[in-house]
Design an enzyme around this catalytic site. Structure first.
Site, PDB file in Angstrom:
ATOM      1  N   HIS A 171      63.497  73.334 -62.938  1.00 18.17           N
ATOM      2  CA  HIS A 171      63.494  72.132 -64.037  1.00 18.17           C
ATOM      3  C   HIS A 171      62.107  72.411 -64.885  1.00 18.17           C
ATOM      4  O   HIS A 171      61.841  71.552 -65.704  1.00 18.17           O
ATOM      5  CB  HIS A 171      63.388  70.758 -63.480  1.00 18.17           C
ATOM      6  CG  HIS A 171      62.208  70.109 -62.800  1.00 18.17           C
ATOM      7  ND1 HIS A 171      62.121  70.757 -61.501  1.00 18.17           N
ATOM      8  CD2 HIS A 171      61.274  69.583 -63.420  1.00 18.17           C
ATOM      9  CE1 HIS A 171      61.060  70.234 -61.142  1.00 18.17           C
ATOM     10  NE2 HIS A 171      60.544  69.247 -62.252  1.00 18.17           N
TER      11      HIS A 171
HETATM   12  C1  UD1 Z   1      59.185  65.294 -65.446  1.00 17.13           C
HETATM   13  C2  UD1 Z   1      57.780  65.791 -65.161  1.00 17.13           C
HETATM   14  C3  UD1 Z   1      57.539  66.841 -64.075  1.00 17.13           C
HETATM   15  C4  UD1 Z   1      58.356  66.408 -62.815  1.00 17.13           C
HETATM   16  C5  UD1 Z   1      59.812  66.177 -63.439  1.00 17.13           C
HETATM   17  C6  UD1 Z   1      60.519  65.762 -62.287  1.00 17.13           C
HETATM   18  C7  UD1 Z   1      56.106  65.371 -66.920  1.00 17.13           C
HETATM   19  C8  UD1 Z   1      55.488  66.049 -68.191  1.00 17.13           C
HETATM   20  N1  UD1 Z   1      57.055  66.184 -66.431  1.00 17.13           N
HETATM   21  O1  UD1 Z   1      59.659  66.661 -66.092  1.00 17.13           O
HETATM   22  O2  UD1 Z   1      56.191  66.868 -63.799  1.00 17.13           O
HETATM   23  O3  UD1 Z   1      58.511  67.562 -62.156  1.00 17.13           O
HETATM   24  O4  UD1 Z   1      59.957  65.019 -64.249  1.00 17.13           O
HETATM   25  O5  UD1 Z   1      61.808  65.815 -62.044  1.00 17.13           O
HETATM   26  O6  UD1 Z   1      56.088  64.372 -66.939  1.00 17.13           O
HETATM   27  N2  UD1 Z   1      66.508  63.927 -69.511  1.00 17.13           N
HETATM   28  C9  UD1 Z   1      67.507  63.281 -69.343  1.00 17.13           C
HETATM   29  N3  UD1 Z   1      67.975  62.107 -68.592  1.00 17.13           N
HETATM   30  C10 UD1 Z   1      66.710  61.551 -67.988  1.00 17.13           C
HETATM   31  C11 UD1 Z   1      65.608  62.138 -67.819  1.00 17.13           C
HETATM   32  C12 UD1 Z   1      65.437  63.282 -68.706  1.00 17.13           C
HETATM   33  O7  UD1 Z   1      68.399  63.842 -70.256  1.00 17.13           O
HETATM   34  O8  UD1 Z   1      67.194  60.891 -67.215  1.00 17.13           O
HETATM   35  C13 UD1 Z   1      66.162  65.218 -70.303  1.00 17.13           C
HETATM   36  C14 UD1 Z   1      65.860  64.878 -71.825  1.00 17.13           C
HETATM   37  O9  UD1 Z   1      66.382  65.644 -72.513  1.00 17.13           O
HETATM   38  C15 UD1 Z   1      64.160  65.215 -71.624  1.00 17.13           C
HETATM   39  C16 UD1 Z   1      64.348  66.189 -70.609  1.00 17.13           C
HETATM   40  O10 UD1 Z   1      65.358  66.017 -69.725  1.00 17.13           O
HETATM   41  O11 UD1 Z   1      63.631  65.514 -73.045  1.00 17.13           O
HETATM   42  C17 UD1 Z   1      62.870  66.293 -70.021  1.00 17.13           C
HETATM   43  O12 UD1 Z   1      62.592  65.128 -69.456  1.00 17.13           O
HETATM   44  P1  UD1 Z   1      61.001  64.675 -69.080  1.00 17.13           P
HETATM   45  O13 UD1 Z   1      60.915  63.588 -68.532  1.00 17.13           O
HETATM   46  O14 UD1 Z   1      60.272  64.783 -70.352  1.00 17.13           O
HETATM   47  O15 UD1 Z   1      60.506  65.881 -68.091  1.00 17.13           O
HETATM   48  P2  UD1 Z   1      60.984  66.498 -66.854  1.00 17.13           P
HETATM   49  O16 UD1 Z   1      61.403  67.878 -67.406  1.00 17.13           O
HETATM   50  O17 UD1 Z   1      62.263  65.317 -66.445  1.00 17.13           O
HETATM   51  N1  UDP Z   2      65.779  65.611 -55.770  1.00 18.89           N
HETATM   52  C1  UDP Z   2      67.150  64.779 -55.709  1.00 18.89           C
HETATM   53  N2  UDP Z   2      68.266  65.219 -56.214  1.00 18.89           N
HETATM   54  C2  UDP Z   2      67.899  66.465 -56.965  1.00 18.89           C
HETATM   55  C3  UDP Z   2      67.193  67.129 -57.158  1.00 18.89           C
HETATM   56  C4  UDP Z   2      65.832  66.566 -56.444  1.00 18.89           C
HETATM   57  O1  UDP Z   2      66.873  63.844 -55.015  1.00 18.89           O
HETATM   58  O2  UDP Z   2      69.284  66.569 -57.433  1.00 18.89           O
HETATM   59  C5  UDP Z   2      64.555  65.275 -55.203  1.00 18.89           C
HETATM   60  C6  UDP Z   2      64.044  66.215 -54.346  1.00 18.89           C
HETATM   61  O3  UDP Z   2      64.424  66.105 -52.900  1.00 18.89           O
HETATM   62  C7  UDP Z   2      62.663  65.547 -54.321  1.00 18.89           C
HETATM   63  C8  UDP Z   2      62.231  65.228 -55.440  1.00 18.89           C
HETATM   64  O4  UDP Z   2      63.606  64.813 -56.041  1.00 18.89           O
HETATM   65  O5  UDP Z   2      62.442  64.532 -53.246  1.00 18.89           O
HETATM   66  C9  UDP Z   2      61.626  66.197 -56.553  1.00 18.89           C
HETATM   67  O6  UDP Z   2      61.730  66.049 -57.776  1.00 18.89           O
HETATM   68  P1  UDP Z   2      61.541  67.224 -58.758  1.00 18.89           P
HETATM   69  O7  UDP Z   2      61.943  68.573 -58.207  1.00 18.89           O
HETATM   70  O8  UDP Z   2      62.428  66.773 -59.823  1.00 18.89           O
HETATM   71  O9  UDP Z   2      60.211  67.140 -59.263  1.00 18.89           O
HETATM   72  P2  UDP Z   2      58.883  67.678 -58.584  1.00 18.89           P
HETATM   73  O10 UDP Z   2      58.690  67.417 -57.034  1.00 18.89           O
HETATM   74  O11 UDP Z   2      58.911  69.025 -59.150  1.00 18.89           O
HETATM   75  O12 UDP Z   2      57.846  66.756 -59.571  1.00 18.89           O
END
Ligand code: UD1
Ligand code: UDP
Length: 350
Positions: free
Chosen positions: A203
């Site tokens: 991601h």
């Molecule tokens: C964010 C965090 C990242 C973290 C991750 C955990 C920032 C800059 N990044 O990244 O550090 O590792 O969360 O998962 O804060 N979207 C949906 N539904 C949702 C959420 C997101 O469709 O419920 C899609 C949207 O298209 C959005 C994209 O995912 O634009 C990215 O979401 P965003 O929260 O901006 O960043 P993450 O990649 O999730």
């Molecule tokens: N996780 C989850 N379901 C998923 C993917 C991740 O519960 O489908 C959990 C994972 O086990 C961990 C947390 O989400 O506890 C990590 O989130 P993510 O990888 O999105 O973010 P990061 O840790 O890189 O910020």
């Protein structure tokens, strides 16, 4: 004490699960969900499964570019802080929600407590690195998961208010492993046998938004000789469409994001985990499952030094080679605390 806690993204719900319940035994908590993550399987499922208190406020900010998203959060959090006048603002990790909470509080001279302070990838192109550096520099209480994090802060001149408490995700995992044994049926649902599949997650912006890297990663998953289960982040699903890479995922077991109990069951049962997640690298280590990290660096170098995690970037050949050549280390020293970090966090808040 009155504490405003700021959460917004999936890993923060899991971290808050280890802290909020304990916090509320001693303090008044106002839990603010920024709405950064909003799909049911990216947000609500964690509150339901893990007994996280229902947020007092949901800002419903949603997705957006960094400036717009962080700015909207900042404005709304400021209003809440002006109204509530808390003793502390508690923030977790390194997302845009973290930074917004840190800035809003610091400008109002409200002390900030940062859980997972001091982590560094030393790659300023990562939005998370910018968020964590800035958050640390305005925090009063810096709660660290590792000695490496404490040392990183010292190099930046931060030595006051720094505490090594261990990692709250270990507390959360210990709880979830027991619950998953009783409540998860994901293996049966997907017809998976323990030890006979790989679990993958992707991601990170640097992987999803770069066609060459995303192609390399998906090609490696295709080339690995085992079923690959991929709970797909919405961002990754979107970019696979944009780059027209759908043919690359046909042989994978692609599933929607799962709740934490199913995730822990999948992690525990996987032969190996391939991921660019921060949290999952640690989770793999604690469960004794080899991890192949699809990045160029890690904030968790201890998992690499012990031989349980290999950093391979996004290159197909390197990923496949790391999977084939992985040698399971004999030693598995305790890393990132003892599962009591949440308790220490609450105690330090006063
Ligand atoms: C964010 C965090 C990242 C973290 C991750 C955990 C920032 C800059 N990044 O990244 O550090 O590792 O969360 O998962 O804060 N979207 C949906 N539904 C949702 C959420 C997101 O469709 O419920 C899609 C949207 O298209 C959005 C994209 O995912 O634009 C990215 O979401 P965003 O929260 O901006 O960043 P993450 O990649 O999730
Ligand atoms: N996780 C989850 N379901 C998923 C993917 C991740 O519960 O489908 C959990 C994972 O086990 C961990 C947390 O989400 O506890 C990590 O989130 P993510 O990888 O999105 O973010 P990061 O840790 O890189 O910020």
């Amino acid at each position: 004490m009155k504490i405003v806690s700021i959460i917004g993204a999936r890993p923060q719900f899991i971290k808050a699960a280890a802290v909020s319940r304990l916090l509320r035994k001693q303090h008044t908590e106002i839990l603010v969900h920024t709405g950064q993550h909003y799909d049911a399987n990216m947000s609500a499922i964690f509150f339901d499964e893990l007994g996280i208190p229902k947020p007092e406020v949901n800002l419903k900010i949603g997705s957006g570019r960094h400036g717009a998203q962080t700015g909207a959060m900042l404005a709304h959090i400021e209003e809440i802080l002006l109204k509530e006048k808390p003793d502390w603002v508690l923030i977790y990790g390194d997302t845009n929600s973290t930074l917004a909470g840190a800035l809003a509080a610091a400008k109002l001279h409200i002390p900030v407590a940062h859980v997972e302070a001091g982590l560094r990838s030393f790659n300023r192109k990562m939005p998370e690195e910018v968020n964590r550096v800035l958050a640390d520099h305005v925090s009063t209480l810096l709660l660290c998961s590792s000695q490496t994090a404490v040392d990183n802060l010292a190099v930046e001149g931060i030595t006051q208010g720094v505490h090594l408490i261990g990692d709250v995700m270990l507390d959360a995992q210990n709880y979830a492993v027991k619950q998953a044994a009783k409540r998860s049926n994901i293996l049966a649902k997907l017809a998976l046998k323990p030890g006979k599949f790989m679990l993958a997650t992707v991601h990170r912006a640097e992987n999803t938004d770069d066609e060459v890297r995303l192609r390399g990663i998906l090609s490696a998953f295709e080339a690995v000789k085992a079923p690959v289960v991929l709970p797909i982040h919405p961002r990754t699903r979107k970019m696979i469409e944009v780059f027209n890479l759908k043919s690359k995922i046909q042989n994978l077991k692609l599933i929607e994001p799962v709740g934490y109990l199913d995730m822990v069951m999948l992690e525990k049962s996987a032969r190996m985990i391939l991921t660019d997640s921060g949290g999952i690298q640690k989770e793999a280590y604690w469960l004794g499952v080899p991890c192949i990290t699809l990045r160029d660096e890690t904030e968790w170098p201890e998992t690499v030094e012990t031989g349980w995690n290999v950093i391979v970037s996004a290159d197909e050949a390197r990923i496949v080679e790391a999977v084939r050549g992985f040698a399971r280390p004999e030693a598995h020293p305790a890393l990132y605390g003892d599962g009591m970090a949440g308790r220490r966090c609450v105690a330090l808040l006063g």
